[in-house]
Design a protein around this motif. Sequence first.
Motif, mmCIF file in Angstrom:
data_model
loop_
_atom_site.group_PDB
_atom_site.id
_atom_site.type_symbol
_atom_site.label_atom_id
_atom_site.label_comp_id
_atom_site.label_asym_id
_atom_site.label_seq_id
_atom_site.Cartn_x
_atom_site.Cartn_y
_atom_site.Cartn_z
ATOM 1 N N TYR A 73 0.743 -1.156 -0.268
ATOM 2 C CA TYR A 73 0.030 0.264 0.005
ATOM 3 C C TYR A 73 0.544 1.385 -0.118
ATOM 4 C CZ TYR A 73 -3.089 4.108 1.511
ATOM 5 O OH TYR A 73 -4.209 4.839 2.180
ATOM 6 N N ALA A 74 2.051 1.253 1.205
ATOM 7 C CA ALA A 74 2.774 2.774 1.109
ATOM 8 C C ALA A 74 3.824 2.484 -0.569
ATOM 9 C CB ALA A 74 3.874 2.319 2.155
ATOM 10 N N LYS A 75 4.060 1.769 -1.591
ATOM 11 C CA LYS A 75 5.250 1.655 -2.555
ATOM 12 C C LYS A 75 4.270 2.281 -3.321
ATOM 13 C CE LYS A 75 8.721 -1.393 -1.427
ATOM 14 N NZ LYS A 75 9.108 -2.614 -1.378
ATOM 15 N N ALA A 76 2.928 1.946 -3.870
ATOM 16 C CA ALA A 76 2.202 2.102 -4.254
ATOM 17 C C ALA A 76 1.921 3.766 -3.854
ATOM 18 C CB ALA A 76 0.029 0.769 -4.556
ATOM 19 N N ALA A 77 1.001 4.079 -2.887
ATOM 20 C CA ALA A 77 0.896 5.187 -2.819
ATOM 21 C C ALA A 77 2.115 5.957 -3.173
ATOM 22 C CB ALA A 77 0.881 5.808 -1.719
ATOM 23 N N ALA A 78 3.013 5.946 -3.127
ATOM 24 C CA ALA A 78 4.226 6.943 -3.222
ATOM 25 C C ALA A 78 4.722 6.737 -4.932
ATOM 26 C CB ALA A 78 6.019 6.082 -2.962
ATOM 27 N N ILE A 79 3.954 5.910 -5.459
ATOM 28 C CA ILE A 79 3.825 5.673 -6.865
ATOM 29 C C ILE A 79 3.349 6.746 -7.600
ATOM 30 C CG2 ILE A 79 4.141 4.456 -9.211
ATOM 31 C CD1 ILE A 79 5.236 2.145 -7.551
ATOM 32 N N THR A 80 1.558 6.945 -7.252
ATOM 33 C CA THR A 80 0.690 7.304 -7.549
ATOM 34 C C THR A 80 0.618 8.437 -6.983
ATOM 35 O OG1 THR A 80 -0.663 5.154 -6.536
ATOM 36 C CG2 THR A 80 -2.406 7.998 -7.131
ATOM 37 N N LYS A 81 1.263 9.344 -5.570
ATOM 38 C CA LYS A 81 1.821 10.192 -5.143
ATOM 39 C C LYS A 81 1.965 11.496 -6.713
ATOM 40 C CE LYS A 81 1.109 13.339 -0.836
ATOM 41 N NZ LYS A 81 -0.254 13.316 -1.474
ATOM 42 N N LYS A 82 3.326 10.429 -6.909
ATOM 43 C CA LYS A 82 4.270 11.616 -7.255
ATOM 44 C C LYS A 82 3.793 11.485 -9.319
ATOM 45 C CE LYS A 82 8.056 9.051 -7.938
ATOM 46 N NZ LYS A 82 9.896 8.780 -7.749
ATOM 47 N N LYS A 83 2.773 10.805 -9.463
ATOM 48 C CA LYS A 83 2.046 11.206 -10.775
ATOM 49 C C LYS A 83 0.953 12.288 -10.523
ATOM 50 C CE LYS A 83 1.005 9.967 -15.233
ATOM 51 N NZ LYS A 83 0.613 8.255 -16.238
ATOM 52 N N PHE A 84 0.658 11.735 -9.500
ATOM 53 C CA PHE A 84 -0.942 12.728 -8.649
ATOM 54 C C PHE A 84 -0.870 13.782 -7.435
ATOM 55 C CE2 PHE A 84 -2.318 10.067 -11.966
ATOM 56 C CZ PHE A 84 -2.919 10.377 -12.917
ATOM 57 N N PRO A 85 -0.289 13.922 -7.704
ATOM 58 C CA PRO A 85 0.242 14.911 -5.691
ATOM 59 C C PRO A 85 -1.295 15.205 -5.299
ATOM 60 C CG PRO A 85 1.637 16.201 -7.448
ATOM 61 C CD PRO A 85 0.644 15.289 -8.708
ATOM 62 N N SER A 86 -1.923 15.493 -5.931
ATOM 63 C CA SER A 86 -3.013 15.786 -5.049
ATOM 64 C C SER A 86 -4.307 14.457 -4.374
ATOM 65 C CB SER A 86 -4.439 16.637 -5.890
ATOM 66 O OG SER A 86 -4.739 15.059 -6.797
ATOM 67 N N ALA A 87 -4.062 12.956 -4.860
ATOM 68 C CA ALA A 87 -4.445 12.180 -4.074
ATOM 69 C C ALA A 87 -3.484 11.798 -2.488
ATOM 70 C CB ALA A 87 -3.458 10.738 -5.240
ATOM 71 N N LYS A 88 -4.593 11.579 -1.879
ATOM 72 C CA LYS A 88 -4.526 11.642 -0.171
ATOM 73 C C LYS A 88 -4.069 9.653 0.168
ATOM 74 C CE LYS A 88 -5.915 16.016 1.592
ATOM 75 N NZ LYS A 88 -7.074 16.511 2.275
ATOM 76 N N PHE A 89 -3.225 9.978 1.534
ATOM 77 C CA PHE A 89 -3.707 8.395 1.738
ATOM 78 C C PHE A 89 -3.666 7.954 3.017
ATOM 79 C CE2 PHE A 89 -1.763 8.508 -3.111
ATOM 80 C CZ PHE A 89 -2.315 7.183 -3.664
ATOM 81 N N LEU A 90 -4.595 8.191 3.753
ATOM 82 C CA LEU A 90 -4.975 7.485 4.996
ATOM 83 C C LEU A 90 -4.504 5.879 5.481
ATOM 84 C CD1 LEU A 90 -7.733 9.326 5.353
ATOM 85 C CD2 LEU A 90 -5.269 10.359 5.066
ATOM 86 N N LEU A 91 -3.692 6.236 6.449
ATOM 87 C CA LEU A 91 -4.076 4.533 6.907
ATOM 88 C C LEU A 91 -3.909 4.624 8.696
ATOM 89 C CD1 LEU A 91 -2.830 2.096 7.776
ATOM 90 C CD2 LEU A 91 -0.320 2.723 7.925
ATOM 91 N N TYR A 92 -5.103 4.411 9.186
ATOM 92 C CA TYR A 92 -5.668 3.242 10.170
ATOM 93 C C TYR A 92 -4.937 1.866 10.946
ATOM 94 C CZ TYR A 92 -8.225 7.934 10.326
ATOM 95 O OH TYR A 92 -9.366 9.187 9.946
ATOM 96 N N GLY A 93 -4.366 2.548 11.921
ATOM 97 C CA GLY A 93 -4.244 0.866 12.500
ATOM 98 C C GLY A 93 -3.622 1.603 14.354
ATOM 99 N N PHE A 94 -2.891 -0.700 14.131
ATOM 100 C CA PHE A 94 -3.385 -0.376 15.399
ATOM 101 C C PHE A 94 -1.830 -1.474 15.346
ATOM 102 C CE2 PHE A 94 -6.865 -3.291 14.858
ATOM 103 C CZ PHE A 94 -6.515 -4.738 15.074
ATOM 104 N N PRO A 95 -0.967 -1.052 16.476
ATOM 105 C CA PRO A 95 -0.149 -2.400 16.830
ATOM 106 C C PRO A 95 -0.621 -3.969 16.543
ATOM 107 C CG PRO A 95 0.871 -0.532 18.091
ATOM 108 C CD PRO A 95 -0.737 -0.283 17.469
#
Length: 372
Positions: free
Chosen positions: A213-235
Motif C-alpha cells: 500500500y505504501a509503495k503504491a501510494a508513493a508511485i501514485t503520489k509522484k504522478k498525482f500530488p493531490s492524492a491523499k493516502f490514509l492509514l488507520y491501524g494499531f500495533p
Amino acid sequence: MNNKKIVFICGGGDSLVRFRLEFIKRFLEQSYEVYAYAPEIRDEFLEELLKLNVKFEKISFQRKNLNPVNTFKSIIDITQKLKLHKPDVVFSYTHKSVVIGSICAYLAKVKSSYSLITGTGHIFDGDTLKQRIQRIIGILGFKIALRFNQKVFFQNPDDLKLFARLKVVSSQRSVLVNGSGVNLELFSVKPLPEEPIFLCLSRLIKSKGLIEYAKAAAITKKKFPSAKFLLYGFPDDHYDSIDEQEIIDNWHSDFGIEYLGFSENPIDTISKCSVYVLLSYNEGTPRSVLEAMSMGRPIITTHVSGCRETVKEEFNGFLVPHKDYEYAASCMMKLMDPELRSKMGKASRIYCEQKYNVHEVNSILLKEMEII
C-alpha cells in the motif's frame, strides 16, 4: 421451562461486538441465554454485551502461544466453564479458539458444536523449519478438533476446498457462507469526498499488504500530488508486525502516507475516503472491505483467498496480483477519475446488497444449525 444456552468462544472479545453482534441478537430473539468467552475485551464493548444481557467470561487463553502447558491450562479452564454453564450449543471462531473450543465442547459433552473458519491465517505462510512445524501442528489441531463439530462454516470457497483437500473436514459437514455479512442499515451509503482520498484500515502487520500500500501510494503520489493516502491501524504482537514508530517517523516523508492511529469509529473513518484499499495476502472475508462496499466505496484489493470474492473486476473495483504494488498503483491512478469512483462506488453498494446482507448470512447459519 429453562431457556436454551449458547456459548461463543473467540480469541478477542472486541470482535463479539464488531463482527458478531447481529448474530448474537438472533439467538436472543430465539430466547437463548447467551454466554461469551474470550481472553480480553475493551470496557466499551463489554458494556454493549452487558446491555443485551450477554454474560461474559474471561478465559485463560493466549491466541498466539503454542506452548503445550498454556494450551492444556486453556482446555481445563474452558472445559470447566462449559460444564458449569451447561450450554446446548458452542460456536467457536478464530483459529486457536476453533481448535480449543471444539475440543472443550466435546470434553464437556455439549450437544452441538459449530466452528466458523475466518481464514487460514499464517499456518500456510513461509517454508522455514519453524513455519513447517507450526503448519503441521495447525493442520493436525484442526483435524482433531473439527471432527467434533456438527457443521463447519467457511467464509470463502478457497478455504473450503483447501480443508477438503487436506481431509480436515468432510464435505458433508462443510458449509460456505458469504463472510460475516455487514449491516447495510448501519453502514449506509455516505457521499464520496470530491478529492481522491485512499484509505486502508488494518492491524500493523506486513501480511495485510501495508508495505505494498505504501509503495503504491508513493508511485501514485509522484504522478498525482493531490492524492491523499490514509492509514488507520494499531500495533499487533505478531511475527511480521511493522513497528508503529517507524510508520509515524518515516512513512509520510517516504511514501506520502498519513498515519492516524487506531480508528474508534469505522463509519466516520470510511466516510473520509473516496477509495478503499486492502492489499492483504490472505483473508476469510475482510470485514473492512464489506463495510466500505456497503458505504458505497470502490475497492482495490488482492486476487487472493477471501478478498477476490468482494470485487467484480472493473465493476466495483480492481483485483491486484499478490504483492504487486506497481499494479496496485496503476489501479489507484485509474481511480483518480471522479466519475469512475462514483460509478464503482455505487456498484459496490449494489454488490454488497446482493451478496453480503448480514441478516441473510445469519439466517443461513441459523438454518444450518437448526436454530430456526
